[in-house]
Design an enzyme around this catalytic site. Structure first.
Site, PDB file in Angstrom:
ATOM      1  N   ASP A   1      13.896 -13.286 -21.827  1.00 14.40           N
ATOM      2  CA  ASP A   1      15.146 -13.727 -20.995  1.00 14.40           C
ATOM      3  C   ASP A   1      15.294 -12.582 -20.986  1.00 14.40           C
ATOM      4  O   ASP A   1      16.353 -12.039 -22.402  1.00 14.40           O
ATOM      5  CB  ASP A   1      15.421 -15.203 -21.134  1.00 14.40           C
ATOM      6  CG  ASP A   1      16.908 -14.685 -19.829  1.00 14.40           C
ATOM      7  OD1 ASP A   1      16.379 -15.018 -19.165  1.00 14.40           O
ATOM      8  OD2 ASP A   1      17.877 -14.344 -20.975  1.00 14.40           O
TER       9      ASP A   1
ATOM     10  N   TYR B   1      21.871  -6.023 -21.136  1.00 12.69           N
ATOM     11  CA  TYR B   1      21.677  -6.201 -22.633  1.00 12.69           C
ATOM     12  C   TYR B   1      21.677  -4.940 -23.059  1.00 12.69           C
ATOM     13  O   TYR B   1      21.253  -4.496 -24.477  1.00 12.69           O
ATOM     14  CB  TYR B   1      20.830  -7.114 -22.862  1.00 12.69           C
ATOM     15  CG  TYR B   1      20.671  -8.717 -22.375  1.00 12.69           C
ATOM     16  CD1 TYR B   1      22.003  -8.879 -21.589  1.00 12.69           C
ATOM     17  CD2 TYR B   1      20.061  -9.395 -21.879  1.00 12.69           C
ATOM     18  CE1 TYR B   1      22.291 -10.413 -21.265  1.00 12.69           C
ATOM     19  CE2 TYR B   1      20.178 -10.917 -21.820  1.00 12.69           C
ATOM     20  CZ  TYR B   1      21.375 -10.995 -20.980  1.00 12.69           C
ATOM     21  OH  TYR B   1      21.037 -12.063 -20.079  1.00 12.69           O
TER      22      TYR B   1
ATOM     23  N   LYS C   1      17.898  -9.689 -15.106  1.00  5.84           N
ATOM     24  CA  LYS C   1      18.919 -10.010 -14.012  1.00  5.84           C
ATOM     25  C   LYS C   1      19.308  -7.932 -13.318  1.00  5.84           C
ATOM     26  O   LYS C   1      19.830  -7.874 -14.280  1.00  5.84           O
ATOM     27  CB  LYS C   1      19.891 -11.104 -14.792  1.00  5.84           C
ATOM     28  CG  LYS C   1      19.283 -11.843 -15.857  1.00  5.84           C
ATOM     29  CD  LYS C   1      20.681 -12.676 -16.686  1.00  5.84           C
ATOM     30  CE  LYS C   1      19.676 -13.623 -17.770  1.00  5.84           C
ATOM     31  NZ  LYS C   1      19.017 -12.655 -18.718  1.00  5.84           N
TER      32      LYS C   1
ATOM     33  N   HIS D   1      22.922 -11.886 -12.490  1.00  8.32           N
ATOM     34  CA  HIS D   1      23.240 -11.900 -13.186  1.00  8.32           C
ATOM     35  C   HIS D   1      24.935 -12.440 -13.234  1.00  8.32           C
ATOM     36  O   HIS D   1      24.929 -14.008 -13.694  1.00  8.32           O
ATOM     37  CB  HIS D   1      23.972 -10.873 -14.591  1.00  8.32           C
ATOM     38  CG  HIS D   1      23.670 -11.110 -15.585  1.00  8.32           C
ATOM     39  ND1 HIS D   1      22.746  -9.516 -16.561  1.00  8.32           N
ATOM     40  CD2 HIS D   1      24.080 -12.048 -16.794  1.00  8.32           C
ATOM     41  CE1 HIS D   1      23.386 -10.682 -17.092  1.00  8.32           C
ATOM     42  NE2 HIS D   1      23.659 -12.109 -17.709  1.00  8.32           N
TER      43      HIS D   1
END
Ligand code: A2P
Length: 281
Positions: free
Chosen positions: A46, A51, A76, A109
């Site tokens: 994931d 990130y 995302k 997201h």
């Protein structure tokens, strides 16, 4: 017996435990964590553009010499990239960073919310049209959302052709988001659990410690197994090899009905406090 994969609304299968990468530092740590996860049997990663570690994850995937068809990779779309054209561009960037030629799952997201955008509903619908386009082109095997509550899902479903196949929400003991989960069940939307350990906060919980001890497992394993028995798809994150191994070793025990009831009834605790209607990022 729990299945190790779950069928999404379009028939595509998703492995029932995913490896979380939020807060995994970019660079050598991310590369090592992903390699460890792949060698421990995780087939579901994931990821997310925000990130900041997708290039490292791409490097790990490449160096591992994985069989792409056996892996399930999610990413995302970040909040600054909403809208049709920006979504397409952000998708291409993520794909290039991950060194992939398709994604298994792409998620919005966070919902655009009324607090920030009077036209939040239109923004989501416009973004989603790009998701539908990429899906129809075969660039993504399944499409979904993250951090959508019932009213966001209702609006998106009313405004679009294809229903989201997944909603990824915060879910752990003490924070079950029952209304959203029930809506998803009624609409054939699979639900993924981010922070299944409450970003680690659940690990000190005395109720959970006592139950975990009974089964001879760690609190982390208990939380992950509890997600699975609630038909959720947990996405535990770790950068520590023995924890990464432990978090996928959750198919050899079963939490009894009474203990499930006790955990399900836990008072609110361990939440991030991030409410999709209130966020301003
Ligand atoms: P670390 O990454 O340093 O190993 P969540 O998945 O709910 O976001 O929780 C992630 C947090 O929980 C991280 O701080 C992670 O630490 C920690 N963690 C993950 N798995 C375990 C485990 N099996 N035992 C103890 N802590 C864990």
């Amino acid at each position: 017996m729990l299945n190790k994969t779950v069928k999404l609304a379009n028939g595509y299968e998703i492995p029932s435990v995913g490896f979380g990468t939020w807060q995994t530092p970019d660079g050598a740590t991310a590369v090592a964590a992903v390699k460890e996860a792949l060698s421990d049997g995780y087939t579901h990663l994931d990821c997310a553009a925000v990130y900041g570690n997708e290039k490292s994850i791409g490097k790990a995937l490449k160096e591992s010499g994985y069989d792409r068809s056996r892996l399930f990779i999610t990413s995302k779309l970040w909040n600054t990239e909403r809208g049709y054209d920006k979504t397409i561009a952000a998708f291409e960037k993520t794909l290039a960073d991950l060194q992939l030629d398709y994604l298994d799952l792409y998620l919005i997201h966070w919902t655009a919310n009324a607090k920030q955008f009077p036209n939040w509903r239109e923004i989501n619908a416009d973004t989603w049209r790009a998701f539908e386009y990429l899906y129809e082109q075969g660039r993504i095997k399944a499409i979904g959302v993250s951090n959508f509550k019932t009213h966001h899902l209702e609006a998106l479903i009313a405004d679009s052709k294809i229903k989201p196949m997944v909603d990824q929400i915060e879910f752990h003991p003490g924070f079950m988001q029952t209304e959203t989960v029930t809506f998803c069940r009624e609409n054939g939307i699979a639900v993924e659990a981010w922070s299944p350990l409450g970003t680690g906060k659940m690990l000190q919980n005395e109720t959970l410690k006592a139950i975990a001890e009974k089964y001879g497992v760690s609190v982390a394993q208990l939380c992950i197994r509890w997600c699975l028995q609630n038909d959720m798809i947990p996405l535990p994150k770790s950068v520590t090899p023995n924890r990464i191994q432990q978090n996928i070793d959750v198919f050899g025990f079963e939490i009894g009905a009474e203990d499930m009831t006790v955990i399900n009834a836990m008072e609110y605790c361990g939440g991030s406090g991030l409410d999709p209607d209130e966020i301003d990022f």
